[in-house]
Design a protein around this motif. Sequence first.
Motif, short mmCIF file in Angstrom:
data_model
loop_
_atom_site.label_atom_id
_atom_site.label_comp_id
_atom_site.label_asym_id
_atom_site.label_seq_id
_atom_site.Cartn_x
_atom_site.Cartn_y
_atom_site.Cartn_z
N ASP B 32 0.83 -1.19 0.00
CA ASP B 32 0.00 0.00 0.00
C ASP B 32 0.87 1.25 0.00
O ASP B 32 1.61 1.48 0.95
CB ASP B 32 -0.88 -0.03 1.25
CG ASP B 32 -1.80 1.17 1.31
OD1 ASP B 32 -1.98 1.82 0.26
OD2 ASP B 32 -2.33 1.46 2.39
N THR B 35 0.30 3.95 3.19
CA THR B 35 0.90 3.80 4.51
C THR B 35 2.37 4.17 4.49
O THR B 35 2.94 4.50 5.53
CB THR B 35 0.76 2.35 5.05
OG1 THR B 35 1.25 1.47 4.04
CG2 THR B 35 -0.67 2.01 5.36
N MET B 37 3.44 6.69 2.61
CA MET B 37 3.52 8.13 2.36
C MET B 37 3.16 8.95 3.58
O MET B 37 3.48 10.13 3.65
CB MET B 37 2.52 8.51 1.25
CG MET B 37 2.91 8.06 -0.13
SD MET B 37 1.57 8.41 -1.27
CE MET B 37 1.74 10.18 -1.48
N THR B 38 2.43 8.36 4.50
CA THR B 38 1.93 9.14 5.62
C THR B 38 2.54 8.66 6.93
O THR B 38 3.08 7.57 7.01
CB THR B 38 0.40 9.00 5.72
OG1 THR B 38 0.10 7.61 5.79
CG2 THR B 38 -0.29 9.60 4.52
N GLY B 39 2.44 9.51 7.94
CA GLY B 39 2.97 9.16 9.24
C GLY B 39 1.99 8.31 10.03
O GLY B 39 0.85 8.11 9.60
N THR B 42 -1.46 9.87 11.07
CA THR B 42 -2.41 10.34 10.07
C THR B 42 -3.73 9.60 10.21
O THR B 42 -3.77 8.37 10.24
CB THR B 42 -1.84 10.08 8.66
OG1 THR B 42 -0.53 10.62 8.63
CG2 THR B 42 -2.69 10.74 7.61
N ALA B 43 -4.81 10.37 10.29
CA ALA B 43 -6.13 9.77 10.47
C ALA B 43 -6.49 8.91 9.27
O ALA B 43 -6.06 9.20 8.15
CB ALA B 43 -7.17 10.87 10.67
N ILE B 44 -7.29 7.88 9.53
CA ILE B 44 -7.67 6.94 8.48
C ILE B 44 -8.38 7.68 7.33
O ILE B 44 -8.14 7.40 6.16
CB ILE B 44 -8.59 5.84 9.04
CG1 ILE B 44 -7.96 5.16 10.24
CG2 ILE B 44 -8.94 4.82 7.97
CD1 ILE B 44 -6.75 4.34 9.95
N GLU B 45 -9.23 8.64 7.70
CA GLU B 45 -9.97 9.33 6.62
C GLU B 45 -9.05 10.23 5.80
O GLU B 45 -9.29 10.43 4.62
CB GLU B 45 -11.20 10.09 7.16
CG GLU B 45 -10.93 11.06 8.26
CD GLU B 45 -11.06 10.38 9.62
OE1 GLU B 45 -11.47 11.06 10.56
OE2 GLU B 45 -10.75 9.18 9.74
N ASP B 46 -7.98 10.74 6.40
CA ASP B 46 -7.02 11.51 5.61
C ASP B 46 -6.28 10.59 4.63
O ASP B 46 -6.01 10.96 3.49
CB ASP B 46 -6.00 12.20 6.53
CG ASP B 46 -6.59 13.43 7.19
OD1 ASP B 46 -7.60 13.94 6.67
OD2 ASP B 46 -6.06 13.86 8.24
N GLN B 47 -5.98 9.37 5.10
CA GLN B 47 -5.34 8.40 4.21
C GLN B 47 -6.28 8.05 3.06
O GLN B 47 -5.88 7.96 1.91
CB GLN B 47 -5.01 7.11 4.97
CG GLN B 47 -4.00 7.31 6.07
CD GLN B 47 -3.55 5.98 6.66
OE1 GLN B 47 -3.85 4.92 6.14
NE2 GLN B 47 -2.83 6.03 7.77
N ARG B 49 -8.68 9.88 1.84
CA ARG B 49 -8.81 11.02 0.93
C ARG B 49 -7.62 11.06 -0.03
O ARG B 49 -7.77 11.28 -1.23
CB ARG B 49 -8.87 12.31 1.75
CG ARG B 49 -9.29 13.53 0.97
CD ARG B 49 -9.66 14.69 1.90
NE ARG B 49 -8.79 14.77 3.07
CZ ARG B 49 -7.56 15.29 3.06
NH1 ARG B 49 -7.08 15.77 1.96
NH2 ARG B 49 -6.83 15.31 4.15
N LEU B 50 -6.43 10.81 0.50
CA LEU B 50 -5.24 10.81 -0.33
C LEU B 50 -5.31 9.69 -1.38
O LEU B 50 -4.96 9.88 -2.55
CB LEU B 50 -4.00 10.62 0.56
CG LEU B 50 -2.64 10.82 -0.07
CD1 LEU B 50 -2.51 12.21 -0.64
CD2 LEU B 50 -1.55 10.60 0.97
N GLU B 53 -7.55 10.88 -4.03
CA GLU B 53 -6.90 11.91 -4.84
C GLU B 53 -5.91 11.32 -5.84
O GLU B 53 -5.77 11.78 -6.96
CB GLU B 53 -6.16 12.92 -3.95
CG GLU B 53 -7.04 13.98 -3.34
CD GLU B 53 -6.31 14.78 -2.27
OE1 GLU B 53 -6.99 15.36 -1.42
OE2 GLU B 53 -5.05 14.80 -2.28
N LEU B 54 -5.20 10.30 -5.39
CA LEU B 54 -4.20 9.68 -6.26
C LEU B 54 -4.82 8.70 -7.25
O LEU B 54 -4.13 8.13 -8.08
CB LEU B 54 -3.15 8.95 -5.43
CG LEU B 54 -2.27 9.83 -4.53
CD1 LEU B 54 -1.35 8.96 -3.69
CD2 LEU B 54 -1.44 10.78 -5.37
#
Lengths: 526, 324
Positions: B32, B35, B37-39, B42-47, B49-50, B53-54
Amino acid sequence: MSIQTFKRSALVGTALLVSAAGASAESFKWASNTDPQTMDPHAVNSAPVLSFLNNIYEGLVRRNQGMAIEGSLAESWEPLDGEDGWRFYLRQGVTFQDGSAFNAEDVMFSYQRASSEAADVRSWFAPVKEVRVVDDYTVDFVTNAPNPLFPDSIANFMILDKGWAEANGAELPARDAENFATMNVNGTGPFTLASRDPGVKTVLVPNANWWGDVEHNVTEATFTPIGNAATGLAALLSGEIDFIQPIPLQDVAQVESRDGFKVLEGEETRVIMFGFGHEHEELLYSTDVTGTNPFQDVRVRMAAAHAIDIASIDRVLFRGKIDGASQLVPAGISGYSEANSTRPAYDPEKAKSLLAEAGYPNGFSFGLKCPNDRYINDEALCRAAASMFAAVGLNAELSTGPVRDYWPQLRADEFDMYLLGWSPGTFDMEHPIRFLMSTPNSEKKLGSWNFGGYSNARVDELLPGIQREVDPAARQAMVDEVVAITQEEVAYIPLYTQPLIWAAKDNVDLTQRADNFFMLRWVTVN
Amino acid sequence: MAYFILKRLVQSVFVMIAVAFLAFSLFRFVGDPITQMTGVETAIEDQERLREELGLNDPFVVQFYRFTGDMLQGDFGYSYRTRQSVGEMIASRIPATLELGTVALLISLIVGIPTGVYTALRPRGFATQSILLTTLVGVSIPTFVIGIMLIFLFGVQLGWLPTFGRGGTVQIGGWESSLFTIDGWRALLLPAITLGVYQLTLTMRLVRAEMMEVLRSDYIRFGMARGVPMRSLYFRHALSNTMVPVITIIGLQFGGVIAFSIVTESVFQWPGMGLLFLESIRFVDIPVMGVYLVVIAFFFVLVNLIVDLLYVAIDPRLRIKDES
């Protein structure tokens, strides 16, 4: 080129290299296994990025050598009067590396940038209701509730220059495309970027106008990411680099046996643990148990805890460099529960009798998931643990994989038991309680790494109190209660604190901080 | 001739599309990217959303269509890891890999062809037997072990040569070269030898086998009987006929050297495409991996085309066939 001329030029090259090294004794070269993904301090919340950028950017507060919070761009701070939150008094006369002055507008701008949807660090500001610029050198952070931990939680919140970011179109962090701040910097910190070649080489030079007292003697610092551990070690031993973090445990003896090199050993703030699928109604990977999940029985979880022989793991896998852990933070971290500092003893007989009591006199089989590239010796640890479990009748079917596959598997609930390491970003016990022990709740952003869905109403009830309580004794009492509950229920099996092993040339003095951050301002080359 | 080239080009495009498709379908099993790209905080919904977007939630066909469509328009996308443009990233890494590969191949030819000829001419000599034995040991040891052995001998113990990186480089019109500085050559030597050892053995054994085959043929025997000087027989007649299959292999080897430089680049922290690819796998950097594989496929296709053209140039029989 003939062989002769080649030889000659190689010799000349060597001579040049030697004399160059002699002339600039304070140039410093270091290596690590991961290149920071970006130079933007708000785009990625990961240790390689934050560690590197702490040399260039600064926050309102920072951590000292002993991990305690001290003033940085804020000289002092105090709780707000009459409402919840903190007032920060900013340092005057600080300039950014491009010469522009630092003031409250920059803090406000950086807050807006770092808490925006495009930022990966926005979770730091979840408790913030409002930020107010009081005057040029005073900023208020108003929080939703009393928040004694807030200053600690923003130690890596770095301040950018508003004018610079706006002039270069870097108002927001770029997460899926490049912008000016990805490759360029303008901080207030002790060092600034001289050149950047991602994945190859990044050069830092001291910021001549830095406000702080210069303790280092570095005139130029070159960072090279070296992914291959053997290559990194060779680069150190051949003298091409001065310092490397980390080195594998098995190479410690080789470095120590050579003149002119030293190994720096410490303890990271990361606790390694086993987790259970508390909410799974049945085992997924068992060959002999169906329709039920024995790990829902606390006696079975306790049996697993008693089956682990930390002393042997330490001796065989870690060369005596680890300490057993009793809870999800190591001793010394704020909130550590002294009252609950004993871990379940290694007692296979007791484990067997607990299993029998729970109705599994002959044990059962289950699936154990482990990463193989995330923690030191992670796969070896799981193999050792699997054989210890087997000795009491818990037959673990071990499966391991790289971490990029591992997290999605855990998120998809594909495990019976799993390995996890946790380092509290805020250096406080509240952090693992929020992420690992709270009942998962995506709306309140709780329990997001509680894969097994451990849930205890009393723990959930205590967390807001722990987050708000200003009186240390009352707060610790609540933390102690949470630790006692989770130990009694064996929510996790804390195993040990992960060691931190760096290596350097003898003539380099540096500080090893427990968060594995490397600060150039504490480096002296003798 | 033009028809021949055109036919090969059309084939090549299909090969590239097939590679892109295969590569792209494999990426679904790499892990994935989010996981990585983010720290951790990072909230699940922010992940989520990303991910949206991608375009990672889109069906496979849509993602593949977008990937090839963008590629055809010259848009290689952005790296998930460094956020740089992938085209620029790959372009900046190509010189390092090409120089390493070329030097490695040259080493294998300069050493491999003469020893191949020598061992063919004196098949039972003591020197021949020892060379054959040594090279057999050489191929049996994995590349990374050879690399690490060289590093520890020449870098750590003797301190003669650098153990990682490219050393001093010079910019020549956008091409970053290490071939014009002493420092660059010092850095290049160990990785090039490491990468060249396997190819060297291959070249030598191939030249030897072909040469021995040719030496047994009738025209050489008749040449001998007629009293043609041995030197002329060996080097003018025999060797030039030996070279046809050897050039095929060398061509393919060059593709191989570029593609398999991954191991060598990792051991020597050589900032080429192979190292970039390896890092990209670690971070599930799908755009970089995709473009890398297509570029490598392009190299193979190109090299094959050149090999075919060289055939025609070297072997007169093919020329006659083509003209008729």
